[in-house]
Design a protein around this motif. Sequence first.
Motif, PDB file in Angstrom:
ATOM      1  N   GLU A 606       0.821  -1.210   0.000  1.00  0.00           N
ATOM      2  CA  GLU A 606       0.000   0.000   0.000  1.00  0.00           C
ATOM      3  C   GLU A 606       0.852   1.255   0.000  1.00  0.00           C
ATOM      4  OE1 GLU A 606      -3.482   2.131   2.721  1.00  0.00           O
ATOM      5  OE2 GLU A 606      -3.040  -0.001   2.959  1.00  0.00           O
ATOM      6  N   ASN A 607       2.024   1.179   0.658  1.00  0.00           N
ATOM      7  CA  ASN A 607       2.903   2.343   0.745  1.00  0.00           C
ATOM      8  C   ASN A 607       4.231   2.144   0.026  1.00  0.00           C
ATOM      9  OD1 ASN A 607       1.349   4.205   2.536  1.00  0.00           O
ATOM     10  ND2 ASN A 607       1.445   2.426   3.892  1.00  0.00           N
ATOM     11  N   ALA A 608       4.306   1.123  -0.822  1.00  0.00           N
ATOM     12  CA  ALA A 608       5.540   0.857  -1.556  1.00  0.00           C
ATOM     13  C   ALA A 608       5.823   1.984  -2.550  1.00  0.00           C
ATOM     14  CB  ALA A 608       5.432  -0.472  -2.291  1.00  0.00           C
ATOM     15  N   ILE A 609       7.033   2.509  -2.514  1.00  0.00           N
ATOM     16  CA  ILE A 609       7.463   3.548  -3.454  1.00  0.00           C
ATOM     17  C   ILE A 609       8.931   3.301  -3.791  1.00  0.00           C
ATOM     18  CG2 ILE A 609       5.839   5.301  -2.619  1.00  0.00           C
ATOM     19  CD1 ILE A 609       8.199   6.535  -1.055  1.00  0.00           C
ATOM     20  N   GLY A 610       9.393   3.928  -4.875  1.00  0.00           N
ATOM     21  CA  GLY A 610      10.821   3.951  -5.191  1.00  0.00           C
ATOM     22  C   GLY A 610      11.445   2.595  -5.411  1.00  0.00           C
ATOM     23  N   GLU A 611      10.700   1.646  -5.989  1.00  0.00           N
ATOM     24  CA  GLU A 611      11.243   0.303  -6.176  1.00  0.00           C
ATOM     25  C   GLU A 611      11.936   0.125  -7.533  1.00  0.00           C
ATOM     26  OE1 GLU A 611       8.189  -2.164  -3.292  1.00  0.00           O
ATOM     27  OE2 GLU A 611       7.808  -2.158  -5.453  1.00  0.00           O
ATOM     28  N   LEU A 720      -3.827   9.746 -10.990  1.00  0.00           N
ATOM     29  CA  LEU A 720      -2.639   9.852 -10.158  1.00  0.00           C
ATOM     30  C   LEU A 720      -3.026   9.454  -8.745  1.00  0.00           C
ATOM     31  CD1 LEU A 720      -1.401  13.274 -11.562  1.00  0.00           C
ATOM     32  CD2 LEU A 720      -0.478  11.016 -12.101  1.00  0.00           C
ATOM     33  N   THR A 721      -2.409   8.398  -8.228  1.00  0.00           N
ATOM     34  CA  THR A 721      -2.806   7.843  -6.943  1.00  0.00           C
ATOM     35  C   THR A 721      -1.578   7.575  -6.080  1.00  0.00           C
ATOM     36  OG1 THR A 721      -2.853   5.674  -8.049  1.00  0.00           O
ATOM     37  CG2 THR A 721      -4.959   6.765  -7.708  1.00  0.00           C
ATOM     38  N   GLY A 722      -1.629   8.073  -4.850  1.00  0.00           N
ATOM     39  CA  GLY A 722      -0.635   7.693  -3.850  1.00  0.00           C
ATOM     40  C   GLY A 722       0.760   8.188  -4.072  1.00  0.00           C
ATOM     41  N   ASN A 723       0.963   9.231  -4.868  1.00  0.00           N
ATOM     42  CA  ASN A 723       2.324   9.673  -5.152  1.00  0.00           C
ATOM     43  C   ASN A 723       2.886  10.476  -3.985  1.00  0.00           C
ATOM     44  OD1 ASN A 723       2.663   8.625  -7.936  1.00  0.00           O
ATOM     45  ND2 ASN A 723       0.805   9.848  -8.242  1.00  0.00           N
ATOM     46  N   ASP A 724       4.232  10.423  -3.819  1.00  0.00           N
ATOM     47  CA  ASP A 724       4.836  10.829  -2.561  1.00  0.00           C
ATOM     48  C   ASP A 724       5.241  12.288  -2.501  1.00  0.00           C
ATOM     49  OD1 ASP A 724       5.246   9.443  -0.094  1.00  0.00           O
ATOM     50  OD2 ASP A 724       7.391   9.887  -0.290  1.00  0.00           O
ATOM     51  N   ASP A 725       5.319  12.960  -3.637  1.00  0.00           N
ATOM     52  CA  ASP A 725       5.580  14.403  -3.611  1.00  0.00           C
ATOM     53  C   ASP A 725       4.361  15.060  -4.259  1.00  0.00           C
ATOM     54  OD1 ASP A 725       6.749  16.863  -3.274  1.00  0.00           O
ATOM     55  OD2 ASP A 725       8.391  16.534  -4.677  1.00  0.00           O
ATOM     56  N   ASP A 726       4.553  15.891  -5.237  1.00  0.00           N
ATOM     57  CA  ASP A 726       3.405  16.499  -5.910  1.00  0.00           C
ATOM     58  C   ASP A 726       2.819  15.523  -6.918  1.00  0.00           C
ATOM     59  OD1 ASP A 726       4.030  18.983  -4.576  1.00  0.00           O
ATOM     60  OD2 ASP A 726       5.662  19.201  -6.026  1.00  0.00           O
ATOM     61  N   SER A 727       1.527  15.612  -7.133  1.00  0.00           N
ATOM     62  CA  SER A 727       0.912  14.725  -8.108  1.00  0.00           C
ATOM     63  C   SER A 727       1.089  15.266  -9.519  1.00  0.00           C
ATOM     64  CB  SER A 727      -0.575  14.544  -7.784  1.00  0.00           C
ATOM     65  OG  SER A 727      -0.734  13.897  -6.542  1.00  0.00           O
ATOM     66  N   ILE A 728       0.825  16.581  -9.722  1.00  0.00           N
ATOM     67  CA  ILE A 728       1.025  17.241 -11.016  1.00  0.00           C
ATOM     68  C   ILE A 728       1.961  18.405 -10.792  1.00  0.00           C
ATOM     69  CG2 ILE A 728      -0.078  18.491 -12.920  1.00  0.00           C
ATOM     70  CD1 ILE A 728      -2.718  17.106 -12.181  1.00  0.00           C
ATOM     71  N   ALA A 741      -9.036  14.429 -14.957  1.00  0.00           N
ATOM     72  CA  ALA A 741      -7.932  14.013 -14.091  1.00  0.00           C
ATOM     73  C   ALA A 741      -8.478  13.651 -12.717  1.00  0.00           C
ATOM     74  CB  ALA A 741      -6.889  15.113 -13.973  1.00  0.00           C
ATOM     75  N   ILE A 742      -8.204  12.421 -12.292  1.00  0.00           N
ATOM     76  CA  ILE A 742      -8.506  11.965 -10.934  1.00  0.00           C
ATOM     77  C   ILE A 742      -7.194  11.929 -10.165  1.00  0.00           C
ATOM     78  CG2 ILE A 742      -9.352  10.085  -9.503  1.00  0.00           C
ATOM     79  CD1 ILE A 742     -10.934   9.084 -11.937  1.00  0.00           C
ATOM     80  N   VAL A 743      -7.137  12.652  -9.047  1.00  0.00           N
ATOM     81  CA  VAL A 743      -5.953  12.614  -8.194  1.00  0.00           C
ATOM     82  C   VAL A 743      -6.395  12.273  -6.776  1.00  0.00           C
ATOM     83  CG1 VAL A 743      -3.945  13.835  -7.314  1.00  0.00           C
ATOM     84  CG2 VAL A 743      -4.810  14.353  -9.616  1.00  0.00           C
ATOM     85  N   VAL A 744      -5.833  11.204  -6.228  1.00  0.00           N
ATOM     86  CA  VAL A 744      -6.125  10.791  -4.853  1.00  0.00           C
ATOM     87  C   VAL A 744      -4.797  10.563  -4.141  1.00  0.00           C
ATOM     88  CG1 VAL A 744      -7.301   9.152  -3.357  1.00  0.00           C
ATOM     89  CG2 VAL A 744      -8.268   9.681  -5.618  1.00  0.00           C
ATOM     90  N   GLN A 745      -4.565  11.310  -3.077  1.00  0.00           N
ATOM     91  CA  GLN A 745      -3.353  11.111  -2.291  1.00  0.00           C
ATOM     92  C   GLN A 745      -3.539   9.934  -1.321  1.00  0.00           C
ATOM     93  OE1 GLN A 745      -2.987  15.124  -0.624  1.00  0.00           O
ATOM     94  NE2 GLN A 745      -1.213  15.501  -1.946  1.00  0.00           N
ATOM     95  N   ARG A 746      -2.418   9.337  -0.917  1.00  0.00           N
ATOM     96  CA  ARG A 746      -2.517   8.301   0.108  1.00  0.00           C
ATOM     97  C   ARG A 746      -2.256   8.914   1.476  1.00  0.00           C
ATOM     98  NH1 ARG A 746       2.935   7.555  -1.158  1.00  0.00           N
ATOM     99  NH2 ARG A 746       4.198   6.685   0.536  1.00  0.00           N
ATOM    100  N   VAL A 777      -8.506  14.890  -4.443  1.00  0.00           N
ATOM    101  CA  VAL A 777      -8.870  14.408  -3.112  1.00  0.00           C
ATOM    102  C   VAL A 777      -7.591  14.128  -2.327  1.00  0.00           C
ATOM    103  CG1 VAL A 777     -10.092  12.628  -1.796  1.00  0.00           C
ATOM    104  CG2 VAL A 777     -10.991  13.362  -4.018  1.00  0.00           C
ATOM    105  N   GLY A 778      -7.441  14.777  -1.158  1.00  0.00           N
ATOM    106  CA  GLY A 778      -6.247  14.526  -0.366  1.00  0.00           C
ATOM    107  C   GLY A 778      -6.259  15.240   0.963  1.00  0.00           C
ATOM    108  N   ASN A 779      -5.133  15.112   1.690  1.00  0.00           N
ATOM    109  CA  ASN A 779      -5.034  15.685   3.035  1.00  0.00           C
ATOM    110  C   ASN A 779      -3.577  15.805   3.445  1.00  0.00           C
ATOM    111  OD1 ASN A 779      -5.827  16.623   5.578  1.00  0.00           O
ATOM    112  ND2 ASN A 779      -5.940  14.555   6.448  1.00  0.00           N
ATOM    113  N   ARG A 780      -2.736  16.299   2.546  1.00  0.00           N
ATOM    114  CA  ARG A 780      -1.318  16.354   2.866  1.00  0.00           C
ATOM    115  C   ARG A 780      -0.845  17.800   3.076  1.00  0.00           C
ATOM    116  NH1 ARG A 780       0.951  12.415   5.114  1.00  0.00           N
ATOM    117  NH2 ARG A 780       2.945  13.099   4.267  1.00  0.00           N
ATOM    118  N   SER A 781      -0.406  18.509   2.044  1.00  0.00           N
ATOM    119  CA  SER A 781       0.055  19.892   2.222  1.00  0.00           C
ATOM    120  C   SER A 781      -1.017  20.859   1.725  1.00  0.00           C
ATOM    121  CB  SER A 781       1.375  20.120   1.488  1.00  0.00           C
ATOM    122  OG  SER A 781       2.404  19.336   2.073  1.00  0.00           O
TER     123      SER A 781
END
Length: 922
Positions: A606-611, A720-728, A741-746, A777-781
Motif C-alpha cells: 500500500e505504501n511501496a514507493i521507489g522500487e 494519479l494515486t498515492g504519489n509521494d511528492d506532488d501529483s502534477i 484528471a482523478i488525483v487521490v493522495q494516500r 482528493v487529499g489531506n497532505r500539504s
Amino acid sequence: MGFLMKLKTAGSAFALLLAAAACTQGSEISSPGPTNPGTPPGGGGSGGGGGGGGTASCPSGFTEGAAVGGLTTCDISGTILADLTVPNVSGVAYRLSGRVDIGEDVGADGSAGGTSATLTIEPGVTLFGESGDDYLVVNRGSMIDADGSASAPIVFTSADDLERQADSDASNDDGGDSIGEWGGLVLLGQAPINNCISGTPGTASCENIIEGVQPQAFYGGADTNDSTGTLNYVQVRFAGNELSTGNELNGITFGGIGAGTTVENIQVHNNADDGVEFFGGNVNVRYLVLTGNDDDSIDTDNGYNGNIQYAVVVQRAAGGDNIVEASSAGGAVDPRSNATLSNFTFVGNRSNAFRLNTNTIGRYVNGVVDYGKECFRWETSAGDGTVGYGGIDVDPSFDSVLFDCNGGLALASGDTTTPPAAVSGGTNNTISPSSLSSGFFPGPEEGDVTVFDASTLDSFFETTSFIGAFGPTETADQNWATGWTFALFPDPECPVGTTDSGVDLNSSNVCQITGTITEDLRLTSGNVYELVGRVDVGVDTGADGTATGGNSVALTIEAGVTVFGDEGDDYLVVNRGSQIFSNGTASDPVVFTSEDDLTNSQVDAENAIGEWGGLVILGQAPINNCIAGTPGTASCENIIEGVEPNAFYGGADDADSSGALSYTQVKFAGNELSTGNELNGITFGGVGSGTSVEYIQVHNNADDGVEFFGGSVNVRYLVLTGNDDDSIDTDNGYNGNIQFAIVVQRTAGGDNIVEASSAGGAVDPRSNATLSNFTFVGNRSNAFRLNTNTIGRYVNGVVDYGKECFRWETSAGDGTVGYGGVNVDPSFDSVLFDCDGGLALASGDTTTPPEAVAAGSANTTGTASSLTSTFVNGAAETAATAFDASTLDSFFEATSYIGAVQNAQDTWWQGWSCGLEASDPC
C-alpha cells in the motif's frame, strides 16, 4: 518455427525472431526449471499425436489400415452413395484413400440422375491423406455435416503432420513450410455462377468444371439458397495438389455453393495453392482463419456474391502471393463477383494485400491491412468506374479500413490512380501505421478509426464497435479463435533487440533490455521485459534534430506487456528525436512496475514507493529555462532531472511528437540522485503537442506523479494515486492542456496535488497549463502550490481537501494583464472548493486566493462536496454550473458537469487503472 510472418523491411519491429544468448544479470528472479513443454496439437480426441498407440479398433464398417503417428487408421475410399457417419473414436484417424466422392453429381437442377448422400463427421475427428491424390469431393446434391466444436475441432490433415505431432521432439510443431502433403476439400453446389461451359450465366444452364479434380466434377446452377451442409470448427492443414499449371487443389474449394450452407469457424493452414477459393455462388462465411498459404489466401471468382465477416489472414515468410485475389468472368457478365468483407485483419509481406482484376467489384469495410509491400495490384480490368451492376459503382470500394502498407497503396505496374481515389472516396479510411498487438489485436490506431455499420449492407453482418478481426477486449489468450485453431498464436519469443534471460516470471519469458536501443524495437505480448540499468531509446538528435551522432528510433510496446525494473537505477529514457508507442487498451493496459510488485515481495504494498526508476520522455518543444540561449527558441535547452549521465530536452517545435501513451500504468517508481534531483513517475521534458497521451496512471511514485518541464503536450484521462511528492508538477514554460484528471493522495505520503512554477522572472513562454474536469482528493500539504510567475487556468474542478486549498506564493503572477493578453494570475471557473483549512495557507499570500476565486465564474467555497466512492460526483457536484472548456482550446471537450467523473455510469477509469476501488488493488 512459429509462423506469424509479418516480416516487413529490415528493422521492422513486427518480426518475431530468436533472441540473443541468455543473460541473467540485473534480476533476482530464479529459474523455475524446465521450460513449458508446449501443448498438444489441435484436433480433439483423435487428432493428437501418440493417442491410442495404434491399438484402438476401427468402428463397424471401416477397414483398418497401417498405423500413422501412433494412431489406428480407418480407410474411407471410393464413392459414398449412402449416408455415412464418421465417429470420434479415441486413438483413431480416418485415411482418405484416393479421391473420395460424397454422392454422385445430380446436376445443376437435380435432374441428372445422380445419387445424393450426406457425410457426417463428429466433433474431434481427424481425417488425413498421404499424397496429393487423396482428397474429398462433396458433389452437387450431396452434403457434408462437419460440425465440430471449439474444444473438439474437426481436422483434415496429412499423414506427415500426424507423424510430426507424434514426435516427442516436435510436439508443438506447426509444420514450418510444409505444404502440399495431401489433396484438400472440394464442395460443389447448385448456386449461380457466371462462367459457363455453355448456357446463360446465372441460370441453371450455366455450369463449369471445378479445378484440381480428376476426372472432371461440375458445379453451378440457379439456387442461391442451395445447401451443401455445414462446416463449423474445421481445420484444413498442409493440403494442395497441382494437376497442371494453374489447375490446383485449394485448401477448401467452394464451387457454386449457396447461402443455405453454413460455414463458420474454419481454418486453412499452409495450403500449396489458395487457402479458400470461391467459384461463384453466394455462401457466407463467419470466423475465417487463413495462415501460411502458398498462393492467394482468399480467391473470389466466377460471380461469387457472398459475405465474409471476421477474417484473420497471415502469410508465412517463405510462401504466399496475394491475400485477396478478386476476379470475375471476362467482360461485364452478371452476376459479377461482388464479395463483401467486414472485420478483417490482413498481415503479410509477399505480393500485394489485394489483387483486383477482370470486372470484379467487392466491398471491404472495417479492416486492418498491415502489409510489407504495396496494398494493391489494381488491374485496369477491375471495374470500369461507371454505375451499373445492381445500381452501385462497379469499382471495388472501401470504408473504415486502416491501410499500413510499406510500399504505399499501389503497385507501379498496375493502375496506380484508382487505389488512392477508391480509398479517399470511401468513408473513414485511414493511411497510418498500425498498432496491432500480438500481430492481430487492435491498439490505439485501430481504435481511432470510425466503424462502418456493416449490417446496413446485408442482414448477415453483425454490427461491431471495432475494425479488424478481433475486438478490443480480446487477447491472444482469450478470443474467438482460441482453442480450435492451429499455430495461429506462436509461442512467445524474446524479440530481436532484447535478451532472453533464461528465466520465467509468472510463466512468461523475461526479456532483458539494456543500454541504448539503436533500432526500432517492438516489445511483443506474451513476455515480460526487464530494464537493466538506464535504457535509452535512441541517441539525442539535439534541439533541431541535427546533433552529430543522433539516432532516432521507435519503441513500440504492445497491449498487455509488462516492463519492470529491480532498483532505482533501472529506468527508461526516450531521447529527443525518438518515440515511444505504449499501445495499451482498456482491457489490456501496458504496465511499468517493479520486480518486487511482480514477485509479491513488497513488505507494504500500500505504501511501496521507489522500487525502480521511472519513465522519462524528452522532446524538442519550447522551454523557458535554459543552460544558455534564448527561451522559447532552439538555442534553449536544459538538463533533465533525475538522469545520469546528463540528458537534454527543449527546442522550438511546439508540435513535436515523442509518440503516444495510451492505457498505461507506471507503478512504484522514483529514484533520488540527490536532494531535489529525483525521477518522477513520468517526466515530460520539452514534449510537444504532437505527442498523444491519454488514459495514463502513475501510482505510488517516490517523487512527483507527472512533471512537465516546458513543452505543450496535452493529456486526457489522467489518474494519479498515492504519489509521494506532488501529483502534477508544471514548470519551465509548460503550456499544455489536461482534461479528466482523478488525483487521490494516500494517507502516508504526498505533498501538494498541483505544484505550478515557471522560470524566475517574467520569462516567456511562462508556465500556463489549462486543466478542466479534475477531481482532487487529499489531506497532505495543499491542493495547489502556485509560485514563480506561473499562470494557469483551472475550470470544472472538484477540490475535496483536508487542509488549505492554496499555498499561493507572492511570486505567482503579478495581477497585471501581460503574457498573451491574459491575466497573469492563475484563474478559476466552475470549481467547487471544499478545503477543511479554508482557501489559503497563512504563511503564503492569503489575499490573492479569495480574490482569484471570487473573480472567476461559478466557483463555490461554501458548498460541501458530496463525492461518492471517493471521486464520483454526487448531488452537490451535479448541481454545479459547468464552464465550456472548448472555448479555451479545441483540445477540450465541452461537458455539462464539473469534476473528472460525472456519475456512477461514467467509468472511463475502470479496467485499465488500479487502486481506485477495493476490488482492484495495485
